[in-house]
Design a protein around this motif. Structure first.
Motif, short mmCIF file in Angstrom:
data_model
loop_
_atom_site.label_atom_id
_atom_site.label_comp_id
_atom_site.label_asym_id
_atom_site.label_seq_id
_atom_site.Cartn_x
_atom_site.Cartn_y
_atom_site.Cartn_z
N MET A 1 44.74 5.34 56.80
CA MET A 1 45.99 5.98 57.23
C MET A 1 46.15 7.34 56.55
SD MET A 1 47.01 3.71 59.31
CE MET A 1 48.67 4.20 59.70
N ASP A 2 46.84 8.26 57.22
CA ASP A 2 47.04 9.62 56.72
C ASP A 2 48.45 9.78 56.16
OD1 ASP A 2 44.48 10.58 57.62
OD2 ASP A 2 45.29 10.52 59.66
N ASN A 3 48.66 10.85 55.41
CA ASN A 3 49.98 11.13 54.83
C ASN A 3 50.84 11.94 55.79
OD1 ASN A 3 49.43 9.93 52.25
ND2 ASN A 3 48.16 11.71 51.77
N ARG A 4 52.10 11.49 55.90
CA ARG A 4 53.07 12.23 56.71
C ARG A 4 54.38 12.30 55.93
NH1 ARG A 4 53.87 10.76 62.66
NH2 ARG A 4 53.50 12.98 63.03
N VAL A 5 55.21 13.24 56.28
CA VAL A 5 56.51 13.39 55.65
C VAL A 5 57.58 13.23 56.72
CG1 VAL A 5 56.46 15.91 55.89
CG2 VAL A 5 57.96 14.87 54.18
N VAL A 6 58.67 12.56 56.35
CA VAL A 6 59.81 12.34 57.25
C VAL A 6 61.02 13.01 56.60
CG1 VAL A 6 61.22 10.65 58.47
CG2 VAL A 6 58.82 10.13 57.94
N PHE A 7 61.77 13.78 57.38
CA PHE A 7 62.88 14.53 56.79
C PHE A 7 63.87 14.97 57.87
CE2 PHE A 7 61.52 18.71 58.29
CZ PHE A 7 60.20 18.45 58.61
N LEU B 1 56.03 15.22 60.15
CA LEU B 1 54.95 16.19 60.15
C LEU B 1 53.76 15.67 59.36
CD1 LEU B 1 56.60 19.70 59.63
CD2 LEU B 1 55.54 18.81 61.70
N ASP B 2 52.57 16.06 59.81
CA ASP B 2 51.35 15.73 59.09
C ASP B 2 51.23 16.63 57.87
OD1 ASP B 2 49.53 15.56 62.23
OD2 ASP B 2 50.92 14.14 61.31
N ILE B 3 50.80 16.09 56.72
CA ILE B 3 50.55 16.89 55.53
C ILE B 3 49.17 16.55 54.98
CG2 ILE B 3 52.96 17.23 54.92
CD1 ILE B 3 52.71 15.00 52.87
N ALA B 4 48.56 17.52 54.33
CA ALA B 4 47.19 17.31 53.84
C ALA B 4 47.17 16.48 52.56
CB ALA B 4 46.53 18.67 53.59
N GLY B 5 48.13 16.72 51.64
CA GLY B 5 48.16 15.99 50.38
C GLY B 5 49.14 14.84 50.41
N GLU B 6 49.47 14.35 49.22
CA GLU B 6 50.40 13.23 49.12
C GLU B 6 51.86 13.67 49.12
OE1 GLU B 6 47.44 10.25 46.57
OE2 GLU B 6 49.29 11.01 45.66
N ASN C 1 66.86 14.64 52.90
CA ASN C 1 66.46 13.23 53.08
C ASN C 1 64.94 13.08 53.26
OD1 ASN C 1 69.27 12.58 53.08
ND2 ASN C 1 69.36 13.08 55.27
N LYS C 2 64.19 13.74 52.42
CA LYS C 2 62.72 13.75 52.56
C LYS C 2 62.11 12.48 51.97
CE LYS C 2 60.43 16.54 49.86
NZ LYS C 2 59.92 17.79 49.28
N ILE C 3 61.24 11.83 52.75
CA ILE C 3 60.47 10.68 52.27
C ILE C 3 59.04 10.82 52.78
CG2 ILE C 3 62.48 9.13 52.18
CD1 ILE C 3 61.43 7.85 54.78
N TYR C 4 58.12 10.05 52.15
CA TYR C 4 56.72 10.08 52.55
C TYR C 4 56.30 8.73 53.11
CZ TYR C 4 56.82 14.26 49.64
OH TYR C 4 57.16 15.47 49.11
#
Length: 292
Positions: free
Chosen positions: A1-7, A26-31, A58-61
């Motif tokens: 699975m890849d890292n994404r951010v929800v906000f 959105l897709d992000i490259a890092g954690e 309200n940002k979460i990963y």
């Protein structure tokens, strides 16, 4: 699975109005990703223009498969020199000494130290840091601000840039920066004042930014502000609101530029890289633009 951010986000536009978004992904490259990086990412991803203030809420990963990959656009390399030449005795700022440029080891004295026909020159330079075309880092204004060695290389080089033309104007106000795409950019303020370089006229009644303009540039998230004038602040008094506001927000300043009239309105890159000195907040740079 890849890292994404929800906000969630709130965006104001420089020409009026705004938009909001909830539960955006959105897709992000890092954690992780900072709010500033995320704001830049979403603006570019949505191809938004005229963006001013941006709030990330309200940002979460989460871990979820990426939907797409970013595409890098190359820039061609046609360079325009934006720096003045520094020479022995040059006065950049009244009250500060000019540089002393001389030989530490002359070519004549180097003869005999090497085989016949081989000679070298080693120069010696004594100067204050505010000489020629120079860059200001936060340490210049703030004791605990970042110095030249602590500012990342990315803050000095290959910045997307925009040119603002203010020739004939002394007090450069907020109106020159409104209704323009400036977020994340290096803003080059072309006052035309560099024509007075190395003359008495250069020091008096020079163009400058107002404090209100500096606050606007800060709120719009510009990366750097350059000017071809004697100072970005009004030097007729002791207050320096533009330095205080911009450097307080880690927005770098380049003063005493030249050749800004040779730049297009936008679509180019700006670079002004100083040596990596510890304990110094200002130093001369070879500033240049990379044009298509």
């Amino acid at each position: 699975m890849d890292n994404r951010v929800v906000f969630d986000f709130e965006i104001e536009f420089t020409n009026g109005g705004g938009i909001q978004g909830q539960d955006f992904r959105l897709d992000i490259a890092g954690e992780t990703i900072s709010d500033d990086e995320l704001a830049d990412y979403i603006i570019k991803d949505l191809r938004l223009l005229m963006v001013g203030k941006v709030k990330i809420l309200n940002k979460i990963y989460i871990q979820e498969k990426h939907k797409r990959q970013p595409i890098d656009l190359p820039f061609p390399e046609q360079l325009v020199d934006l720096s003045h030449t520094i020479f022995d005795g040059l006065i950049t700022y009244k009250g500060l000494p000019g540089p002393i440029v001389c030989d530490f080891l002359s070519r004549e004295n180097s003869r005999g130290k090497y085989e016949e026909g081989t000679e070298f020159q080693i120069g010696k330079i004594e100067m204050v840091a505010n000489t020629g075309t120079y860059i200001d880092c936060p340490f210049h204004r703030y004791e605990h601000g970042k110095d030249l060695s602590e500012v990342s290389l990315e803050a000095f080089a290959n910045l997307e840039a925009i040119t603002i033309h203010t020739t004939g104007v002394t007090e450069i106000g907020i109106e020159f920066f409104q209704n323009l795409e400036i977020r994340g950019k290096a803003v080059m303020v072309n006052t035309g004042w560099s024509k007075n370089w190395n003359t008495e006229a250069y020091f008096e009644n020079h163009p400058f930014l107002t404090g209100e303009a500096a606050e606007y540039l800060r709120d719009c998230g510009v990366k750097l502000v350059g000017i071809d004038s004697h100072n970005i602040d009004d030097t007729r008094g002791n207050a320096r609101p533009v330095h205080t506001i911009l450097l307080g927000a880690e927005i770098l300043i380049v003063e005493h530029l030249c050749n800004l009239d040779k730049l297009p309105p936008s679509g180019y890159l700006f670079s002004a890289v100083p040596p990596k000195f510890k304990g110094v907040g200002t130093f001369p740079v070879r500033a240049f633009a990379t044009l298509p």
